[in-house]
Design a protein around this motif. Sequence first.
Motif, mmCIF file in Angstrom:
data_model
loop_
_atom_site.group_PDB
_atom_site.id
_atom_site.type_symbol
_atom_site.label_atom_id
_atom_site.label_comp_id
_atom_site.label_asym_id
_atom_site.label_seq_id
_atom_site.Cartn_x
_atom_site.Cartn_y
_atom_site.Cartn_z
ATOM 1 N N GLY A 182 -55.756 6.220 -72.783
ATOM 2 C CA GLY A 182 -54.639 6.694 -71.959
ATOM 3 C C GLY A 182 -54.287 8.155 -72.134
ATOM 4 O O GLY A 182 -53.151 8.494 -72.461
ATOM 5 N N HIS A 183 -55.248 9.034 -71.869
ATOM 6 C CA HIS A 183 -54.963 10.466 -71.943
ATOM 7 C C HIS A 183 -53.736 10.813 -71.098
ATOM 8 O O HIS A 183 -53.637 10.419 -69.927
ATOM 9 N N ASP A 184 -52.806 11.542 -71.710
ATOM 10 C CA ASP A 184 -51.585 12.056 -71.073
ATOM 11 C C ASP A 184 -50.532 10.992 -70.779
ATOM 12 O O ASP A 184 -49.384 11.338 -70.469
ATOM 13 N N LEU A 185 -50.864 9.723 -70.859
ATOM 14 C CA LEU A 185 -49.874 8.690 -70.554
ATOM 15 C C LEU A 185 -48.973 8.508 -71.773
ATOM 16 O O LEU A 185 -49.409 8.029 -72.819
ATOM 17 N N THR A 186 -47.726 8.877 -71.646
ATOM 18 C CA THR A 186 -46.757 8.903 -72.745
ATOM 19 C C THR A 186 -47.325 9.630 -73.961
ATOM 20 O O THR A 186 -47.179 9.187 -75.103
ATOM 21 N N LYS A 187 -47.944 10.774 -73.701
ATOM 22 C CA LYS A 187 -48.509 11.625 -74.751
ATOM 23 C C LYS A 187 -48.351 13.079 -74.330
ATOM 24 O O LYS A 187 -48.449 13.390 -73.138
ATOM 25 N N ASN A 188 -48.159 13.962 -75.306
ATOM 26 C CA ASN A 188 -48.166 15.378 -74.983
ATOM 27 C C ASN A 188 -49.575 15.943 -75.115
ATOM 28 O O ASN A 188 -50.528 15.205 -75.417
ATOM 29 N N THR A 189 -49.721 17.240 -74.895
ATOM 30 C CA THR A 189 -51.050 17.838 -74.890
ATOM 31 C C THR A 189 -51.760 17.686 -76.225
ATOM 32 O O THR A 189 -52.956 17.356 -76.281
ATOM 33 N N ARG A 190 -51.059 17.908 -77.327
ATOM 34 C CA ARG A 190 -51.703 17.797 -78.633
ATOM 35 C C ARG A 190 -52.135 16.358 -78.914
ATOM 36 O O ARG A 190 -53.176 16.123 -79.546
ATOM 37 N N HIS A 191 -51.370 15.393 -78.446
ATOM 38 C CA HIS A 191 -51.774 13.995 -78.590
ATOM 39 C C HIS A 191 -53.073 13.730 -77.824
ATOM 40 O O HIS A 191 -53.992 13.086 -78.345
#
Length: 281
Positions: A182-191
Amino acid sequence: MHSIVPAGRVAVMAVVNRTPNSFYEGARTFGLEAALGAARSAVDHGADWVDIGGLPFSPDTPLIGIDEEIERVVPVISGLLAEREVVVSVDTWRVDVAREAVAAGARVINDTSGLHDPAMAQLAAETGATLVICHCLGEPHTHVPRPRYADVVGEVADFLVRRRDLARSHGVRDEQIVLDPGHDLTKNTRHSLAITRDFDRFVELGHPTVAAVSRKDFLSEALDLPKAELHDASVAAASWCMALGAQVIRMHDVRAGARAARLAEVIRGSREPLGPARHNV
């Protein structure tokens, strides 16, 4: 062997959003003929799999009714399958939408909510549809402000294992399961950069794994570029994930993605070079 993603191969999943407000303007194909045209073009350019959605993930977009979402996706699914032989998935977290999509011929349910509703697993078990389990925090179509992780890679992997086990408990077979961090899904860029960098951690879970990196915000921030200029970055990020074992790449730029995927297969040794031997023979 997985019926949708054979061992050693890379499936190119094309994105077709029948919405007026997708996160990437180039993916907006709201009219039925426009959506069908985009789906046909994707197959002709090398897509193995077409992912059709009728409701954007972002909660900044209006939450349409279930019947409207069905009306957006089902005619595209049935229309495409009447003309092309290709794997079709429905991008939805609503069980009623997924049920109608599978009845129309979709072979995959792409649940971006991470089985928020366990009835989605029951539907997959009953129908035999492949189930993509995606990592996502919180309620579907709601904001998760400033998501925090102590160890994003470990926590995402643990979430996927728990939801995989939930699917199994409802009768979903291992060969039906695909995982997506889940890239970007409830994640920021560093995540998102971290889960890209350590993508092999998700591959090690033993199921085909999706790299949904195309035109995502983390690429835009990493390079300080608008989404319209992320063609090369999307292919580069997908290639990184394929080098670490990704078996599905979800792409807006299908032709470039398909070429990258075929090259990855040749490098892996799971496909013979496509051209005749000429160099130093």
